[in-house]
Design a protein around this motif. Structure first.
Motif, PDB file in Angstrom:
ATOM      1  N   GLY A 144      44.071  29.586  25.768  1.00 17.27           N
ATOM      2  CA  GLY A 144      44.137  30.295  27.036  1.00 17.27           C
ATOM      3  C   GLY A 144      43.716  29.457  28.223  1.00 17.27           C
ATOM      4  N   PRO A 196      35.251  36.062  26.627  1.00 19.30           N
ATOM      5  CA  PRO A 196      36.591  36.600  26.365  1.00 19.30           C
ATOM      6  C   PRO A 196      36.511  38.024  25.837  1.00 19.30           C
ATOM      7  CG  PRO A 196      35.990  34.933  24.725  1.00 19.30           C
ATOM      8  CD  PRO A 196      34.960  34.878  25.800  1.00 19.30           C
ATOM      9  N   TYR A 215      40.112  38.615  33.275  1.00 20.56           N
ATOM     10  CA  TYR A 215      40.403  38.588  31.846  1.00 20.56           C
ATOM     11  C   TYR A 215      39.230  38.130  30.985  1.00 20.56           C
ATOM     12  CZ  TYR A 215      45.056  39.832  33.120  1.00 20.56           C
ATOM     13  OH  TYR A 215      46.132  40.521  33.624  1.00 20.56           O
ATOM     14  N   LEU A 254      44.804  35.756  26.065  1.00 18.68           N
ATOM     15  CA  LEU A 254      44.574  34.707  27.060  1.00 18.68           C
ATOM     16  C   LEU A 254      45.720  33.702  27.072  1.00 18.68           C
ATOM     17  CD1 LEU A 254      40.760  33.941  26.610  1.00 18.68           C
ATOM     18  CD2 LEU A 254      41.851  35.086  28.550  1.00 18.68           C
ATOM     19  N   ASN A 259      47.897  32.701  30.373  1.00 18.70           N
ATOM     20  CA  ASN A 259      47.456  31.472  31.017  1.00 18.70           C
ATOM     21  C   ASN A 259      48.483  31.044  32.069  1.00 18.70           C
ATOM     22  OD1 ASN A 259      46.497  28.942  31.740  1.00 18.70           O
ATOM     23  ND2 ASN A 259      46.922  27.994  29.758  1.00 18.70           N
ATOM     24  N   LYS A 317      34.419  28.496  30.360  1.00 20.06           N
ATOM     25  CA  LYS A 317      35.071  29.389  29.399  1.00 20.06           C
ATOM     26  C   LYS A 317      35.048  28.827  27.986  1.00 20.06           C
ATOM     27  CE  LYS A 317      35.404  32.243  32.539  1.00 20.06           C
ATOM     28  NZ  LYS A 317      34.283  33.227  32.566  1.00 20.06           N
TER      29      LYS A 317
END
Length: 632
Positions: free
Chosen positions: A64, A45, A38, A496, A500, A87
């Protein structure tokens, strides 16, 4: 440090313990798939697209993975922290290059340029969770201080007027409060239906709008945005009380008094305004300090009493009071949110739910007589059992899943607050002795009342059931990923967050005796926290499970079980930040120790369990993210 050793063998580990440890493992496995599929080949992202220009969505990206550091801090795998850090850095880079209609990007200096503290609160949950997970990271500490400094009176942002003790706009951030222009929302994230149509119009005096449905008509956009800019774009609102979490977070890292003092100055300013307004918190204060000086009266402001009502109004006072109690220990601060809830309860009405019980319906909104969808007569009216309008109060409903009453009890531990929770029970909804795996509301997950039933002794198998529900949520997210071939067809800002796979709420309750933090910007408030001595890190050691079995005004009952194959050494800390202190602690072999400190050392060999009954004095120590010295 006082030391306890587990000596009781466990031939068959309890179901909750095995399930808890498996949840840590399953969560990590699911996150690995999530990270692989993802994000793009550079690890960024998939949203926003390169040509995106807008104002919304930054918080949704952070949501997310916001809870990965928290699950790591409870005992999850190191990879959860590594992936979360990676991230977050990627999201900052992307959002710092995503344009807004104002000529600058969404993120400026790594912080949202100008948003409300409903969304800023959600986006900063990651920031607060990193304090628990990795307080030794210099970057984490530097950001905590820099973000808080955006709200000092001498900041170039102009967010805060220190003399008048007010935040100068409902939307604020790294570019200050003057970039709040609702006309920019047109074609840049929302049309005329942005939040107002769903929550009803906050004003009755706008002649262009005859009914709420008019808000949904794009032809009315220009006038709607004009009114919003007039009545909702400047001045202070209760939601800004969430800034106290940003300040408390910086204090927990540094211990600098300037952050602590800011919290008390700002909450006191709002308490004074509330007293001046007859005991009801006003939802708008102009930049010169006048109550109602923006919307024209004390209600009708941004996210205010006539807008989303109590669901939004309750956030700021609850979060700020929690932070003040954490920093000072004085439960008197809880009178601030408590007084607001009591006003609603006093104006509520009992409605029959079944043959035995009545349910208290409280008004969630206040506005001019005859608000849209409601009786214009201004008198009490029942229609099929639903109360519509009375003395300015309207939208009478159950307390739903709003967590404010539960947080009051959790912080005070008073029987009066516990009874307040019981008196708000919705007898027409699910049994408190059942866990609904489908309940996934962000702010409470729908399970807090079942947890209270367990603590009351009315739901014995709750630990097993909440672990089942947590596993179900992880597997549902994985099933969604498989069904779409691990590639969302058209990623939006929520992609996201909606996938999650990490579920932290049951782990918080069981391992730390903690409720879900107020989702829109609250800090974790907990009875205990655990540390792995062998690995020198926060969280339960691998193979060890924890269950807070009871929470009373006097202390807690805690059981630890080692279902793994190795002997472990750990520390149990009183409070998430060492803010509590253990008194007398007894183990299940009758050993009794006067601890008089915030830490216990525990040796727990493989295949053993230890139950502790610990007296606890709450909120007596200076809170800090600092980890126990024994980890060094």
């Amino acid at each position: 440090m006082s030391r306890f050793e587990a000596v009781r063998s466990v031939s068959t580990p309890p179901e909750w313990a095995v399930s808890q440890r498996r949840l840590f493992d399953v969560s990590t496995e699911a996150v690995e798939d999530f990270v692989e599929h993802y994000f793009d080949e550079d690890g960024d992202p998939l949203w926003p697209p390169e040509d995106y220009v807008g104002l919304d969505g930054s918080d949704d990206i952070i949501e997310g993975f916001y809870n990965w550091p928290l699950v790591y801090a409870m005992g999850g795998d190191d990879r959860l922290l590594e992936y979360a850090t990676e991230k977050y850095e990627a999201a900052i880079d992307v959002l710092s290059e995503t344009e807004t209609p104002y000529g600058h990007p969404m993120y400026v200096d790594e912080f949202d340029q100008c948003r409300d503290w409903f969304h800023l609160g959600e986006g900063n949950l990651y920031t607060y969770n990193m304090g628990l997970a990795d307080p030794g990271d210099d970057t984490v500490v530097e950001r905590a201080e820099r973000f808080a400094s955006l709200y000092f009176g001498d900041s170039e942002t102009g967010n805060y007027d220190a003399e008048k003790r007010l935040v100068r706009g409902p939307q604020n951030g790294s570019m200050g409060p003057d970039f709040c222009d609702f006309e920019k929302y047109e074609h840049h994230g929302y049309g005329a239906d942005y939040r107002w149509y769903r929550h009803s119009l906050p004003w009755r005096d706008i002649e262009e709008f005859d009914e709420a449905a008019d808000l949904h008509d794009p032809a009315n956009e220009e006038r709607l945005f004009e009114v919003l800019n007039e009545r909702c774009s400047t001045g202070d609102i209760p939601l800004n009380l969430n800034v106290t979490s940003l300040m408390t977070n910086a204090y927990l890292h540094t211990g600098d008094e300037e952050y602590r003092e800011w919290v008390f100055d700002y909450i006191e300013a709002w308490r004074e305004r509330t007293a001046e307004n007859g005991g009801i918190i006003p939802d708008n204060v102009s930049r010169d300090g006048e109550i109602g000086g923006v919307a024209g009266q004390w209600y009708g402001g941004y996210y205010g009493w006539s807008w989303g009502g109590w669901h939004y109004i309750g956030i700021g006072p609850t979060v700020a009071a929690e932070n003040a109690v954490l920093l000072d220990g004085d439960r008197e601060y809880l009178d601030f949110p408590r007084s607001q809830l009591d006003i609603l309860m006093e104006n509520g009405i009992e409605v029959s739910s079944d043959a035995v019980h009545d349910t208290l319906h409280i008004p969630h909104k206040y506005g001019d007589p005859g608000n849209y969808h409601y009786n214009a007569s201004g008198v009490l009216r029942e229609d099929d059992g639903e109360v519509k309008y009375e003395d300015g109060w309207y939208e009478f409903q159950t307390h739903k899943d709003d967590p404010y009453a539960i947080h009051l009890w959790y912080m005070s531990q008073s029987e009066a607050d516990r009874e307040r929770v019981r008196s708000l029970r919705d007898w027409g909804k699910q049994d408190w002795r059942r866990v609904d795996p489908r309940a996934k509301t962000k702010h409470a997950d729908g399970q807090e009342y079942a947890w209270l039933a367990y603590l009351d002794g009315d739901f014995e198998d709750y630990p097993e059931r909440i672990m089942d529900a947590s596993h179900a949520q992880v597997q549902e997210r994985r099933a969604l990923m498989r069904e779409e071939g691990f590639a969302p067809e058209d990623p939006d800002e929520d992609y996201l967050r909606d996938r999650n796979p990490v579920c932290e709420k049951g782990l918080l309750q069981l391992t730390m005796g903690a409720p879900q933090p107020v989702y829109y910007g609250g800090l974790v408030m907990a009875q205990v926290r655990h540390f792995d001595v062998g690995e020198g890190r926060p969280g339960l050691p691998e193979g060890v499970a924890a269950l807070v079995e009871d929470v009373t005004p006097d202390g807690i009952e805690l059981t630890l079980v080692n279902v793994g194959g190795r002997d472990r050494e750990m520390i149990v800390q009183a409070g998430a930040y060492g803010e509590h202190e253990f008194g007398t602690v007894r183990d299940d072999d009758g050993r009794e120790v006067e601890v008089d400190g915030s830490e216990l050392e525990v040796s727990i060999p493989s295949g053993t369990r230890l139950s502790l009954s610990a007296e606890m004095e709450r909120f007596v120590n200076d809170p800090s993210y600092e980890q126990p010295a024994a980890l060094e």
